[in-house]
Design a protein around this motif. Structure first.
Motif, mmCIF file in Angstrom:
data_model
loop_
_atom_site.group_PDB
_atom_site.id
_atom_site.type_symbol
_atom_site.label_atom_id
_atom_site.label_comp_id
_atom_site.label_asym_id
_atom_site.label_seq_id
_atom_site.Cartn_x
_atom_site.Cartn_y
_atom_site.Cartn_z
ATOM 1 N N ALA A 44 -8.788 8.349 -1.029
ATOM 2 C CA ALA A 44 -9.613 8.045 0.141
ATOM 3 C C ALA A 44 -8.826 7.539 1.344
ATOM 4 N N THR A 45 -9.570 7.085 2.320
ATOM 5 C CA THR A 45 -8.955 6.752 3.603
ATOM 6 C C THR A 45 -7.989 5.575 3.502
ATOM 7 N N SER A 46 -8.473 4.489 2.883
ATOM 8 C CA SER A 46 -7.619 3.288 2.845
ATOM 9 C C SER A 46 -6.321 3.571 2.125
ATOM 10 N N ILE A 48 -4.762 6.637 1.467
ATOM 11 C CA ILE A 48 -3.881 7.595 2.141
ATOM 12 C C ILE A 48 -3.257 6.960 3.375
#
Lengths: 292, 188, 1145
Positions: A44-46, A48
């Motif tokens: 997910a974003t956090s 990556i």
């Protein structure tokens, strides 16, 4: 039609209703979903954002598992969709990344040849099945229901594989073909703040407020999303928004699969309707024998 | 200070250029499309465009110490609109990485912590779980603030939308192996 | 080969320093030293600048004094100086092709970083050249004569300039322009920067010059379709699209425009205004003639068997021009009253509106017209006049629609037709087949009386074969015969019991009823069949008082041949239809019908007609009770009359055989048509037969050969779907409001019972007007011919066809200009979403005095803007669109700012990335605008939105941008946004590239021969470029290039001849196998096939020496002068050998 299914972490928790409705709707549409066995978080974003290559590596584990299963890999979470897609593209196009990651996978006796297609469920429903095949299955037209489809960011950005990054239309087309009235919602692809809600609530709330008032001013009774984070941000924080901005928003937000399920005539339970913090009762009961 | 800053500058540039399409950074025409398309730029100490000019000025450390990169919500508007094809979102990610690597991030900002916790939980379970995430997060940042979230959390819990215990995947060891390998390579 | 070269040659090698360009990286003295050691090298020298006169002189001197036989210069690229040195060699009396150039600059010193390596490479290149030049052979330049005519493609300012310059030098110029007028984009501009003079004022004088220049042949509305030949001798095909207005006659008075009912978006006005279907491109257009837009043709008309002008009369009705409308109908239709009642209207099936919602109710609009005419026939019915009477007599047998149509058309041509009718009533099936409630007899009579009134004789009660025979018609003085006796014989069901009392034949039954015979009908009547006859019978029986009527049909409603609306009415009238049921036998009770034994059917495989064949269902036999059975399965012609002596050819379907279009039988002078020939068909098809026959008979009587061409030209050919231009109606008319077709007023079911009153009633005017206004006018020209009516000059001619002309020219100037970026591709700017977001070209028209607001700068709501933002670089300098800078936007944006400031009190923002004001007077213009108080913001506009965040933004468009000089993100509220859209190649650029075998650069524009030294030439000799087709350009640059291209052309032509490189390929006819492979591969079509010798031959003038044929020939026959295999091998050998040399040193 058969697909490999990647739920992603959110759909096991806050977005459980999403997962439930996804499975029911796919059943009703004769889409067979085989859950990727023992999948792990996509990164997910956090993740990556601070461990790029690692994120690619752990995503590749999922891709590797899916590759064994053959079919396209479908997910309903735009964040997972973006990370898996990005990983996939880089694994195909960027030699150095492919090399290191493949080595890492090898340590766990895994390999990935980059043959998996990563798809979002919305893409499958609108483009693989298609509106003309869905309409005959409709038990309950959504006539008169005023909705604001909200796409958020990552379903069409950065990759924009099946919809326009600036003005996505798939949900608009899907639901207007089912009779719903899609209100003008210019902010439909703008950002809801994502994780900002947790890390910087003060500012996060103002973004959400803009979205809510835009939807409400345009007469929407219901917001429809295709993203776990958007959904939580839009409905779970309405109280906070109201408190902070002295507003009185009460506008339910549900997952597109839930509304599609309503049209397919599925019972509330099978769609986990009622699990939302801003109740959709007043809006949806008319489709369950209740009157407006 | 300047000296280290210059040294850092080189390492930073090397690093950025190494990520896919990183070199495109050189094409920036400073048109500001990124800043104007950014939902949070008005909250940033430096606008996204200024991040790139800071690069050119060799003052990147200042930017990293600011809240800018941590305000990025990953909406990718800058990336899809940039006329020079710069993938600014990815660069923001890279800068977060660098910030953490070189302890260059604003102490008052919470995102770095969040990110770290996210990574830890994931490494622990193989999947992330909001409860663990949030509780750890608030314990480390602003413990009292957690109370603001309790009511909502409780409601979610009642609705069965909170998994209290994080699932641990079977292939966890494999996963750890994979992660370790990458870390070892030191390219994370 | 080394022994061959020993002391047979004296080679001079000259190594150039090129200042420090070469010497800076290559050790030149070392190379010279090396060169002098090479075999056959008589002299090797270094020089600072070989290309300088002293440099060249050393070569000349050495050739003379040392008697050099070969020369090698190692310096820059041959592109630069090969000609220079060749000339030097030639001047010194040595053939210029005994020279070779070694490129040690572009291919060595500039691209090598290590001095040693560079020097070694230079040596190799020199050695290679030396080995090669030994095998060079003297070649002679070829010369061909140049055709002095010139083709200029594109009539924008660059093309205009080029054409005028060339024409002024006395050469003939063909100027081909795609659009209806020359002028290009410049003709659309308001003012021009930086001088701010009126664009039209400076352009139109030049346009007029072109228009009246004796040496310029202007071909507007034309396109180049094919180019062949070579420099000096091109052959060019140009397609001149028909304007349907004769240029020389048109006075450009504009009367036609006023009368034309069709409105379309005006491309010249950037669709901000409307134009008519007949229009003039713009007021100062050159040529200043009108033209008609017929791009998509009305399908209703072209699918009608007689090409009735449906869209035409529909448009006229919409304008309340009822008289013109009915006149137009009568022009082609001899029986409009009949058709308005009974036509099966294929036009409505083809109507494009049908793709949108419902087709126009074309047939009933005709009904409205004829009813309108019958209100006041004396003033509204125009009796056609017969121009020249002729005495030839034509016998027409049968008074059905085919016979009547034939007689009518022949009469109008002046002939004396006589119709012979068996019955004492006239009209054939119209009278005896179609029931009163659909076509009242008195209306039919009216049409026939009008025919008689025209002088058509009708002899009733005269049966051919009885009262007279075909044979003796000729003796009776008839010069031609048309037979149209129809198909009146009902076919049998071929089942037991058919002969019983109470079993009737459908056709016969209808005939009896129509002739007024009192028919007893049973209580329960069964009608067998699914065609129109069956339906007519059923509805008739119902009217005659049967209690129960039941149509029995063996297929389903989908396959039923009867007209859909007829079936509908039938069901409304309570008539039962039993599908998938077939009769097996008629059951009788004491000699009278008591019922039908039937069997259920199911649909099987499709048969020849494409309809699925019904097959019986085992054991599903059952009985349908009925006391009367009427068989209406099908009809066939009754050929009993046929006079055997005539020996007319009969088909296996018992119909008469004729030519499908001329309608002539196998007997000279005898023609036939209608159901007799086609088998049971429709009224309008019968009319078509009659009209075709009339044309043929006319030709026959004028002793002209029979020919289908005039018949097709008259619109009477066979119709096919392919005749209809395909368009995406839903897309093209998506903004058209949906509206269902009109409801036809009719009798209620109660009112119909027991009588034969006409079911459908007249259409009220209001309804007709609404219906007519639903027409999309998709032609766009509706072909109402009002323009023809009002044109005093008689210039409008709807039958003018496109024509293709072939031109011989010596040179071509391509000046096809540019297209502008379409901001719809960047939705974040809200173009087409927000009313007041304009493109630059739209603003030009808005601000232009001739534009939609007469030059006032107004918002869509008619108010003046209080603030305007101009966004630079839309579609330019952008990887998502075009990467290059469009060069003109900064300046025209400043011009826009000035115009807004001049005409309104509005605030003006210029959002720029970099201000590019390079031209003469441009920077001054920039300063001037600063002084005028324009608000410059450095930052690209990122997004336009109407989602407001506070009071002052209400009702405004918000421009989001970063003021990059401040580092602030701003939301600028404005009333109007102008997008400075960039320039890009024309849509057809690929096509033009292919036609003229030229190239394009990465940006998509045409590629010039050299970016600096040959900016208007192309790689293809004799083809030149001018203006923005070569890259974005402003007006001064385009004009300069136009003049430049002209100068190139004139120089080439005045020389009279062009010399052609002898480095071409040659195919030895002795060895060529004639496989033609090279013909297909040659990119310059330079190889032709010699038919008698059966070998391929190279046309040297066309050959560019690319070597494709040499490489591709299976038997390796072609050779290329200057690039023979042994020469290339020697070069390679040289390079390799020298390597060892270098190492040994």
């Amino acid at each position: 039609m058969r697909y490999s299914y990647y739920p992603g972490c959110s759909l096991e928790a806050t977005a459980k209703p999403y997962d439930v409705s996804v499975r029911s709707v796919c059943q009703a549409l004769d889409l067979e979903l085989d859950e990727v066995k023992d999948w792990n978080c996509c990164g997910a974003t956090s993740y990556i954002s601070i461990r790029e290559l690692t994120a690619f590596a752990i995503s590749s584990r999922n891709l590797a598992l899916a590759e064994k299963m053959g079919n396209d890999l479908v997910t309903a979470c735009p964040a997972c969709y973006t990370v898996l897609n990005k990983t996939n593209i880089y694994m195909r196009e960027k030699e150095d990344i492919r090399k290191t990651v493949s080595e890492a996978l090898a340590v766990a006796n895994l390999k990935y040849d980059g043959t998996v297609k990563v798809r979002h469920l919305l893409d499958i429903i609108v483009n693989d099945i298609g509106l003309e095949k869905i309409n005959p299955k409709i038990k309950q037209r959504l006539d008169g229901l005023k909705i604001a489809p909200y796409y958020g960011c990552q379903i069409s950005r950065p990759h924009g594989t099946f919809d326009d990054p600036e003005f996505p239309m798939t949900m608009d087309n899907l639901f207007s073909s089912l009779g719903a009235e899609v209100v003008n919602f210019p902010l439909k692809a703008k950002c809801c703040g994502g994780m900002l809600m947790t890390t910087d609530p003060e500012n996060g709330l103002s973004l959400i407020k803009n979205l809510l008032s835009c939807a409400q001013d345009n007469g929407a009774e219901l917001i429809v999303t295709a993203c776990p984070l958007c959904e939580i941000n839009l409905e779970a924080y309405q109280k906070k928004v109201n408190r902070k901005f002295k507003t009185d928003f009460f506008i339910p937000a549900i997952y597109f699969t839930q509304l599609l399920g309503v049209a397919l005539g599925l019972p509330k339970e099978k769609l986990a309707i009622g699990k939302e913090l801003v109740s959709s009762e007043k809006v949806l009961d008319r489709f369950y024998g209740g009157k407006r | 200070m300047i000296k280290t800053s210059e040294k850092l500058q080189e390492t930073f540039l090397e690093d950025i250029y190494s990520i896919p399409d990183g070199e495109k950074l050189k094409n920036c025409i400073q048109c500001g499309t990124c800043s104007a398309s950014c939902p949070t730029s008005h909250l940033m100490d430096y606008t996204p465009r200024q991040v790139i000019s800071a690069f050119r000025a060799g003052m990147l450390d200042r930017v990293l110490k600011s809240n800018t990169v941590w305000m990025c919500a990953s909406c990718y508007y800058c990336t899809v609109r940039c006329p020079s094809g710069i993938k600014l979102t990815d660069i923001m990610y890279e800068l977060k990485r660098l910030g953490i690597k070189y302890d260059l991030y604003p102490p008052q900002n919470a995102s770095p912590v969040m990110a770290k916790i996210f990574v830890d939980t994931l490494n622990r379970f193989g999947r992330s779980a909001e409860v663990v995430l949030l509780s750890l997060f608030f314990l480390r940042t602003k413990p009292f603030k957690i109370l603001n979230f309790v009511p909502m959390g409780w409601k979610l819990f009642q609705k069965g939308r909170i998994a209290v215990f994080s699932k641990t995947i079977e292939g966890k060891d494999d996963l750890i192996k994979i992660i370790k390998y990458i870390e070892k390579k030191g390219v994370a | 080969m080394s022994d061959l070269k020993n002391n047979t040659h004296k080679i001079g090698v000259y190594v150039c320093d090129c200042g420090s360009n070469i010497a800076g990286m290559v050790d030149v003295p070392e190379v010279v030293k090396f060169a002098s050691t090479l075999p056959n090298v008589a002299i090797a020298r270094e020089h600072k600048y070989m290309c300088s006169d002293p440099g060249q002189d050393t070569i000349k001197k050495d050739i003379k004094e040392l008697g050099l036989t070969r020369v090698v210069v190692s310096s820059c690229s041959p592109l630069m100086h090969e000609p220079t040195f060749r000339n030097a060699v030639q001047d010194a009396g040595l053939n210029q092709y005994l020279f070779q150039m070694a490129n040690i600059r572009e291919q060595c010193s500039w691209v090598t970083e290590d001095r040693i390596k560079a020097t070694e490479k230079a040596k190799k290149l020199v050695a290679a050249a030396v080995e090669r030049v030994i095998l060079h052979e003297p070649l002679k330049l070829k010369e061909v004569a140049v055709n002095p005519n010139v083709l200029v493609v594109g009539g924008g300012i660059a093309g205009i300039e080029a054409a005028l310059q060339i024409a002024n030098s006395g050469k003939k110029v063909y100027l081909v322009e795609k659009s209806p007028s020359i002028g290009g984009h410049m003709a659309q501009l308001d003012k021009t920067f930086p001088t701010l003079d009126c664009s039209a004022c400076i352009l139109t004088p030049k346009m007029v010059q072109v228009g009246r220049h004796p040496n310029i042949e202007l071909m507007s509305y034309s396109e180049v379709t094919d180019v062949s030949g070579f420099v000096g001798n091109f052959k060019v095909k140009v397609k001149k699209k028909s304007k349907f207005v004769e240029q020389e006659k048109c006075k450009a008075c504009g009367d036609c425009e006023k009368e034309c009912p069709v409105e379309r978006d005006d491309e010249y006005e950037m669709k901000m205004k409307k134009r008519k279907a007949i229009y003039r491109y713009f007021p100062q257009a050159v040529p200043n003639t009108f033209l008609i837009d017929k791009t998509e043709r009305p399908p209703c008309k072209i699918t009608c068997p007689i090409e009735q002008d449906a869209s035409g009369y529909t448009a006229l009705i919409a304008q309340k021009k009822y008289q013109q409308a009915i006149d137009l109908v009568r022009k082609k239709n001899p029986l409009p009253i009949v058709c308005s009642r009974v036509c099966y209207h294929p036009c409505e099936t083809a109507c494009r509106r049908g793709d949108l919602d419902e087709p126009i109710s074309i047939c009933h609009l005709k009904r409205f017209l004829v009813d309108w005419e019958m209100e006041k026939p004396e003033e509204r019915y125009k009796k056609p006049e017969i121009k020249n009477e002729r005495e030839e007599k034509v016998a027409i047998i049968g008074s059905g629609p085919a016979g009547l149509a034939c007689a009518y058309d022949l009469r109008l041509l002046g002939y004396q037709p006589t119709i012979f009718e068996e019955l004492d009533v006239v009209g054939g099936m119209l009278h005896t087949g179609i029931p009163e409630y659909r076509l009242p007899k008195k209306l039919l009579k009216k049409e026939i009386d009008r025919m008689k009134d025209l002088g058509i004789k009708i002899k009733t009660n005269t049966k051919i074969g009885k009262n007279f025979t075909l044979g003796n018609l000729k003796k009776q003085g008839f010069d031609a015969v048309f037979i149209a006796t129809g198909a009146h014989k009902g076919l049998k069901m071929k089942i037991p019991g058919e002969e019983l009392a109470g079993v009737f034949d459908g056709v016969e039954f209808l005939r009896e009823v129509s002739l007024g015979k009192k028919m007893e009908v049973g209580k329960r009547v069964a009608v067998i069949g699914g065609g129109n006859t069956a339906v007519d019978v059923a509805r008739t029986v119902w009217r005659l008082g049967a209690d129960e009527v039941n149509i029995v049909y063996r297929r389903t409603i989908k396959e039923m041949p009867a007209a859909a609306h007829e079936i509908e009415e039938t069901q409304k009238e309570g008539i039962k239809i039993t599908y998938l049921t077939a009769p097996l036998e008629i059951i009788q009770k004491n000699g009278k019908v008591s019922g039908i034994k039937c069997i259920k059917m199911k649909l099987g495989e499709p048969d020849s007609s494409g309809r699925r064949r019904p097959v019986p269902v085992e054991g599903s036999e059952h009985e349908i009770k009925s006391d009367m059975v009427i068989a209406a399965v099908s009809q066939a012609p009754d050929l009993s009359f046929m006079d055997p002596s005539l020996q007319l050819k009969v088909s296996k379907w018992e119909t008469l055989e004729t030519d499908p279009l001329t309608m002539v039988t196998n007997q000279e002078g005898v023609f036939a048509g209608g159901d007799l020939v086609t088998g049971p068909a429709t009224v309008v098809e019968a009319l078509a037969c009659g009209k075709r026959a009339a044309i043929s008979i006319d030709r026959y009587l004028n002793n002209l050969p029979l020919d289908s061409k005039p018949i097709i030209e008259a619109g009477l050919g066979r119709k096919s779907k392919d005749d209809i231009p395909k368009i995406d109606v839903k897309e093209k008319y998506k903004d058209k409001p949906r509206k269902p077709r009109m409801q036809i007023p009719g009798l209620s079911i109660k009112e119909r019972a027991g009588n034969f009153k006409e079911v459908e009633l007249s259409i009220p005017e209001k309804l007709a007007l609404e219906e007519a206004s639903r027409c999309l006018q998709c032609g766009p020209c509706v072909e109402c011919f009002e323009c023809v009516r009002v044109c005093e000059a008689k210039a409008v001619n709807h039958s003018l066809a496109d024509q293709t002309v072939e031109l011989d020219v010596g040179a071509v100037v391509i000046a096809t200009g540019f297209d502008t970026y379409d901001p719809v591709l960047a939705p974040q700017y809200g173009y087409k979403k927000y009313d007041n977001v304009l493109t630059s070209m739209e603003f030009e028209r808005l601000s232009h005095a001739g534009g939609v607001t007469g030059g006032r700068i107004l918002l869509k709501n008619g108010k003046e803007p209080e603030s305007v933002a101009i966004l630079h670089c839309i579609g330019s300098r952008d990887e998502n669109a075009n990467e290059y800078c469009s060069r003109v936007c900064c300046m025209y944006s400043l011009k826009f700012a000035h115009l807004v400031k001049e005409k309104t009190p509005a605030k003006v923002y210029e959002l720029y990335i970099d201000m590019r004001s390079f031209g003469k007077g441009y920077e001054e213009f920039y300063k001037r605008l600063m002084h005028e108080g324009v608000l410059f913001v450095r930052g690209k506009g990122a997004e336009i939105t109407d989602v407001v965040e506070n009071e002052e933004e209400k009702g405004k468009l918000i421009v989001k941008c970063e003021d990059t000089l401040l580092g602030f993100v701003r939301r600028i509220p404005v009333d109007m946004v102008i997008l400075s859209t960039g320039l890009q190649p024309q849509k057809d650029v690929a096509e033009v590239t292919r036609l003229f075998t030229i190239q394009r650069s990465r940006d998509g524009f045409f590629l010039e021969k050299h970016p600096k030294l040959a900016p208007v030439a192309t790689a293809t000799d004799g083809v030149f470029l001018a203006g923005a087709c070569q890259g974005p350009k402003d007006i001064p640059d385009s004009v300069a290039q136009g003049a430049g291209a002209a100068a190139n052309v004139i120089a080439m032509i005045d020389k009279g001849v062009v010399s052609i490189e002898p480095i071409v390929s040659y195919i030895d006819p002795e060895k060529c196998a004639g496989c033609k492979l090279c013909l297909t591969l040659c990119p310059y079509n330079a190889i032709e096939f010699n038919q008698e010798k059966k070998v391929s031959q190279v046309q040297e003038a066309l050959c560019k020496g690319c070597g494709t044929c040499v490489a591709s020939c299976p038997s390796g026959v072609p050779i290329q002068y200057g690039f023979r295999d042994e020469q290339i091998l020697a070069e390679i050998e040289g390079a390799l050998e020298s390597e060892t040399l270098a190492v040994n040193k």
